[in-house]
Design an enzyme around this catalytic site. Structure first.
Site, PDB file in Angstrom:
ATOM      1  N   ARG A 123      40.262  20.171   8.643  1.00  0.00           N
ATOM      2  CA  ARG A 123      39.752  20.177  10.030  1.00  0.00           C
ATOM      3  C   ARG A 123      40.434  21.226  10.902  1.00  0.00           C
ATOM      4  NH1 ARG A 123      40.056  14.615   9.430  1.00  0.00           N
ATOM      5  NH2 ARG A 123      38.018  13.771   8.895  1.00  0.00           N
ATOM      6  N   LYS A 145      35.380  33.974  17.047  1.00  0.00           N
ATOM      7  CA  LYS A 145      34.144  33.700  16.304  1.00  0.00           C
ATOM      8  C   LYS A 145      34.436  33.871  14.827  1.00  0.00           C
ATOM      9  CE  LYS A 145      30.354  35.052  19.351  1.00  0.00           C
ATOM     10  NZ  LYS A 145      29.198  35.976  19.427  1.00  0.00           N
ATOM     11  N   GLU A 187      31.842  50.533  18.370  1.00  0.00           N
ATOM     12  CA  GLU A 187      32.139  49.328  19.162  1.00  0.00           C
ATOM     13  C   GLU A 187      33.202  49.638  20.231  1.00  0.00           C
ATOM     14  OE1 GLU A 187      30.272  46.669  18.665  1.00  0.00           O
ATOM     15  OE2 GLU A 187      29.550  46.876  16.615  1.00  0.00           O
ATOM     16  N   LYS A 231      37.395  43.244  25.528  1.00  0.00           N
ATOM     17  CA  LYS A 231      36.891  42.062  24.827  1.00  0.00           C
ATOM     18  C   LYS A 231      37.648  40.814  25.276  1.00  0.00           C
ATOM     19  CE  LYS A 231      35.159  39.891  20.874  1.00  0.00           C
ATOM     20  NZ  LYS A 231      34.621  39.983  19.533  1.00  0.00           N
ATOM     21  N   GLU A 241      30.313  31.923  24.788  1.00  0.00           N
ATOM     22  CA  GLU A 241      29.103  32.721  24.961  1.00  0.00           C
ATOM     23  C   GLU A 241      27.993  31.954  25.676  1.00  0.00           C
ATOM     24  OE1 GLU A 241      28.281  35.378  21.700  1.00  0.00           O
ATOM     25  OE2 GLU A 241      26.224  35.635  22.366  1.00  0.00           O
ATOM     26  N   ARG A 245      29.693  36.658  28.014  1.00  0.00           N
ATOM     27  CA  ARG A 245      30.057  37.158  26.682  1.00  0.00           C
ATOM     28  C   ARG A 245      28.862  37.891  26.061  1.00  0.00           C
ATOM     29  NH1 ARG A 245      34.015  34.300  22.190  1.00  0.00           N
ATOM     30  NH2 ARG A 245      33.816  35.928  20.617  1.00  0.00           N
ATOM     31  N   ASN A 249      26.872  42.248  23.693  1.00  0.00           N
ATOM     32  CA  ASN A 249      25.721  42.601  22.862  1.00  0.00           C
ATOM     33  C   ASN A 249      25.026  43.874  23.318  1.00  0.00           C
ATOM     34  OD1 ASN A 249      25.996  40.479  21.082  1.00  0.00           O
ATOM     35  ND2 ASN A 249      24.819  39.092  22.376  1.00  0.00           N
ATOM     36  N   HIS A 252      22.932  45.747  20.923  1.00  0.00           N
ATOM     37  CA  HIS A 252      22.797  44.931  19.722  1.00  0.00           C
ATOM     38  C   HIS A 252      21.428  44.284  19.525  1.00  0.00           C
ATOM     39  CE1 HIS A 252      27.014  45.662  19.184  1.00  0.00           C
ATOM     40  NE2 HIS A 252      27.082  44.877  18.121  1.00  0.00           N
ATOM     41  N   HIS A 256      20.161  44.669  15.804  1.00  0.00           N
ATOM     42  CA  HIS A 256      19.930  43.571  14.854  1.00  0.00           C
ATOM     43  C   HIS A 256      18.523  43.665  14.261  1.00  0.00           C
ATOM     44  CE1 HIS A 256      23.336  41.130  16.942  1.00  0.00           C
ATOM     45  NE2 HIS A 256      23.793  41.835  15.920  1.00  0.00           N
ATOM     46  N   HIS A 268      25.627  48.789  10.368  1.00  0.00           N
ATOM     47  CA  HIS A 268      25.718  48.161  11.687  1.00  0.00           C
ATOM     48  C   HIS A 268      26.076  49.166  12.784  1.00  0.00           C
ATOM     49  CE1 HIS A 268      26.245  45.025  14.649  1.00  0.00           C
ATOM     50  NE2 HIS A 268      27.470  45.456  14.911  1.00  0.00           N
TER      51      HIS A 268
HETATM   52  N1  LIG Z   1      33.848  37.620  14.684  1.00  0.00           N
HETATM   53  C1  LIG Z   1      33.395  38.547  15.487  1.00  0.00           C
HETATM   54  O1  LIG Z   1      33.494  38.461  16.708  1.00  0.00           O
HETATM   55  C2  LIG Z   1      32.754  39.760  14.885  1.00  0.00           C
HETATM   56  C3  LIG Z   1      32.426  40.855  15.692  1.00  0.00           C
HETATM   57  C4  LIG Z   1      31.875  41.974  15.094  1.00  0.00           C
HETATM   58  C5  LIG Z   1      31.638  41.987  13.723  1.00  0.00           C
HETATM   59  N2  LIG Z   1      31.937  40.904  12.970  1.00  0.00           N
HETATM   60  C6  LIG Z   1      31.716  40.889  11.522  1.00  0.00           C
HETATM   61  O2  LIG Z   1      32.537  41.885  10.949  1.00  0.00           O
HETATM   62  C7  LIG Z   1      31.956  42.319   9.722  1.00  0.00           C
HETATM   63  C8  LIG Z   1      32.043  43.829   9.657  1.00  0.00           C
HETATM   64  O3  LIG Z   1      33.399  44.195   9.706  1.00  0.00           O
HETATM   65  P1  LIG Z   1      33.895  45.583   9.102  1.00  0.00           P
HETATM   66  O4  LIG Z   1      33.060  46.665   9.600  1.00  0.00           O
HETATM   67  O5  LIG Z   1      35.352  45.616   9.290  1.00  0.00           O
HETATM   68  O6  LIG Z   1      33.500  45.427   7.557  1.00  0.00           O
HETATM   69  P2  LIG Z   1      34.373  45.085   6.262  1.00  0.00           P
HETATM   70  O7  LIG Z   1      35.287  43.956   6.493  1.00  0.00           O
HETATM   71  O8  LIG Z   1      33.394  44.970   5.159  1.00  0.00           O
HETATM   72  O9  LIG Z   1      35.251  46.403   6.094  1.00  0.00           O
HETATM   73  C9  LIG Z   1      34.601  47.626   5.829  1.00  0.00           C
HETATM   74  C10 LIG Z   1      35.108  48.237   4.516  1.00  0.00           C
HETATM   75  O10 LIG Z   1      36.375  48.801   4.727  1.00  0.00           O
HETATM   76  C11 LIG Z   1      37.320  48.261   3.805  1.00  0.00           C
HETATM   77  N3  LIG Z   1      38.589  48.289   4.520  1.00  0.00           N
HETATM   78  C12 LIG Z   1      38.937  47.609   5.625  1.00  0.00           C
HETATM   79  N4  LIG Z   1      40.117  48.030   6.074  1.00  0.00           N
HETATM   80  C13 LIG Z   1      40.547  49.000   5.249  1.00  0.00           C
HETATM   81  C14 LIG Z   1      41.689  49.841   5.207  1.00  0.00           C
HETATM   82  N5  LIG Z   1      42.628  49.806   6.173  1.00  0.00           N
HETATM   83  N6  LIG Z   1      41.806  50.712   4.193  1.00  0.00           N
HETATM   84  C15 LIG Z   1      40.834  50.800   3.231  1.00  0.00           C
HETATM   85  N7  LIG Z   1      39.714  50.066   3.239  1.00  0.00           N
HETATM   86  C16 LIG Z   1      39.576  49.171   4.241  1.00  0.00           C
HETATM   87  C17 LIG Z   1      36.780  46.940   3.398  1.00  0.00           C
HETATM   88  O11 LIG Z   1      37.233  46.533   2.150  1.00  0.00           O
HETATM   89  C18 LIG Z   1      35.275  47.215   3.386  1.00  0.00           C
HETATM   90  O12 LIG Z   1      34.919  47.833   2.179  1.00  0.00           O
HETATM   91  C19 LIG Z   1      30.548  41.785   9.696  1.00  0.00           C
HETATM   92  O13 LIG Z   1      30.478  40.723   8.787  1.00  0.00           O
HETATM   93  C20 LIG Z   1      30.321  41.273  11.107  1.00  0.00           C
HETATM   94  O14 LIG Z   1      29.442  40.176  11.166  1.00  0.00           O
HETATM   95  C21 LIG Z   1      32.503  39.795  13.528  1.00  0.00           C
HETATM   96 ZN   LIG Z   2      28.577  45.036  16.653  1.00  0.00          ZN
END
Ligand SMILES: NC(=O)c1ccc[n+]([C@@H]2O[C@H](COP(=O)([O-])OP(=O)(O)OC[C@H]3O[C@@H](n4cnc5c(N)ncnc54)[C@H](O)[C@@H]3O)[C@@H](O)[C@H]2O)c1
Ligand SMILES: [Zn+2]
Length: 367
Positions: A123, A145, A187, A231, A241, A245, A249, A252, A256, A268
């Site tokens: 939990r 999130k 971003e 942020k 949100e 918040r 977007n 976005h 999307h 993205h």
């Molecule tokens: N929770 C939130 O508020 C929020 C906000 C925006 C996006 N997201 C989520 O985030 C995800 C996208 O995140 P992302 O763009 O970081 O993608 P990701 O986590 O897939 O990372 C991108 C790539 O870079 C690699 N990587 C990361 N750091 C590295 C480093 N320092 N050196 C070498 N390789 C590295 C990873 O292995 C991956 O292949 C999506 O799933 C999205 O939904 C969440």
């Molecule tokens: Zn985004």
């Protein structure tokens, strides 16, 4: 008032630490998880391969904790129920208890996945974010999130679970892929646009938007801290949100739809860059603040090429977004520099015109 009322003053404030190098990480971890006896690092194969997880594990061990690292496959596909379930079963089999702290070391995928594991195992156990991608540093790691994708779509299951803290070591950027760096920069620019931030001005050069050299830790620290602050302020004002918040977007709504319509063939960051250009066009046509040149610079930075998609193909995907949000299509627009609002009365004609401009502008070829 009838009856009695007992106030439950819940609050979950925390800090995002931004710095560079092992001594910085050690200081932050000591403050955040110094008391934990057991720790679990969750990471992906790329991030582990680049040495980031082992470094965190070693620093944490030196603080006196017993630490193990669980590695998942890299990529969005790991944000699924099977990977999530596997992690939970492993934690349970190994007897981890509520005193365990989980550390997410990786990009947004690892952060969302490990965060949701932390939100739900027993939990909820405490967790810390150590983001390694630029997107995770400026966006995903702050705000609480967490979640997973379902077959029907992205981020359809999850929870709000705030981390105990976020530790951003900008030296991790050194190993990040060039495209991933640019994805995150989109971003970052989005956060700047939401506040008309002065910290962003030096990036605007005659050649477009120019990022600091990766080795320039102090420039990146300043940029990332400023981006996170935007942020953090929005999330603090509206953690679940329900109102502002939604400003995060910006760009976005269209993004999307583009991602879904291309079966996620469009990345993205590229989709958001095009979404920003679209929002800028919508606003300019209404006589609001004209930020089209910034938006086009972001498209070039993201190396985003508009997909060959007719609006008629895209509309069902936009309509899906509308269905999820009580029947209105919502676009975040900027009324003035740094003054966003949610616009829910955009006409089909306005959409047609703005989308036509986004499709035909000679963008994406600039770099
Ligand atoms: N929770 C939130 O508020 C929020 C906000 C925006 C996006 N997201 C989520 O985030 C995800 C996208 O995140 P992302 O763009 O970081 O993608 P990701 O986590 O897939 O990372 C991108 C790539 O870079 C690699 N990587 C990361 N750091 C590295 C480093 N320092 N050196 C070498 N390789 C590295 C990873 O292995 C991956 O292949 C999506 O799933 C999205 O939904 C969440
Ligand atoms: Zn985004």
């Amino acid at each position: 008032m009838n009856g009695r009322r007992v106030h439950v003053a819940v609050a979950e404030a925390y800090d995002v630490w931004v710095g560079a190098g092992e001594a910085f990480v050690a200081e932050a971890l000591a403050a955040l998880v110094g008391e934990a006896r057991r720790g679990v690092v969750i990471t992906d194969r790329n991030v582990a391969g680049a040495g980031h997880a082992a470094r965190v594990e070693a620093i944490w061990r030196r603080l006196g904790a017993e630490v193990e690292t669980l590695v998942v496959a890299a990529g969005e596909a790991s944000k699924d129920l099977a990977t999530y379930g596997g992690l939970l079963e492993t934690l349970a089999e190994r007897g981890y208890d509520r005193g365990t702290v989980i550390a997410a070391v990786g990009g947004g995928v690892v952060g969302d996945l490990a965060g949701f594991v932390a939100a739900t195992f027993l939990r909820g156990v405490p967790f810390v974010q150590l983001p390694t991608s630029l997107l995770a540093m400026v966006d995903a790691s702050t705000g609480g999130k967490t979640g997973l994708d379902l077959r029907a779509g992205k981020n359809l299951v999850g929870a709000f679970h705030q981390p105990r803290g976020v530790v951003i070591d900008v030296t991790a950027l050194a190993t990040l892929g060039e495209i991933d760096l640019r994805e995150g920069a989109v971003e970052l620019v989005k956060h700047a646009l939401l506040t008309d931030a002065a910290w962003f001005a030096p990036l605007r050069t005659a050649a477009g938007l120019t990022l600091p050299d990766r080795s320039d830790g102090s420039a990146w620290s300043a940029l990332i801290a400023a981006g996170v602050r935007v942020k953090a302020e929005v999330v603090a004002a509206d953690p679940f949100e329900r109102s502002i918040r939604a400003h995060l977007n910006l760009g976005h709504t269209l993004a999307h739809a583009l991602e879904a319509a291309t079966g996620h063939g469009l990345r993205h960051g590229a989709a958001v860059a095009l979404g920003l250009a679209f929002a800028a066009e919508l606003g300019a046509a209404r006589g609001y603040y004209d930020w089209r040149s910034d938006a086009r610079a972001v498209v070039a930075l993201a190396q985003a090429k508009p997909p060959d998609l007719a609006l008629s193909t895209l509309m069902p995907y936009l309509a899906r977004d509308k269905k999820r949000r009580d029947g209105r299509l919502r676009f975040v627009l900027l009324r003035e520099p740094g003054v966003p609002f949610v616009c829910d009365d955009v006409s089909l004609q306005e959409i047609e015109q703005a989308y036509a401009r986004v499709r035909t502008l000679p963008m994406g070829e600039m770099r």
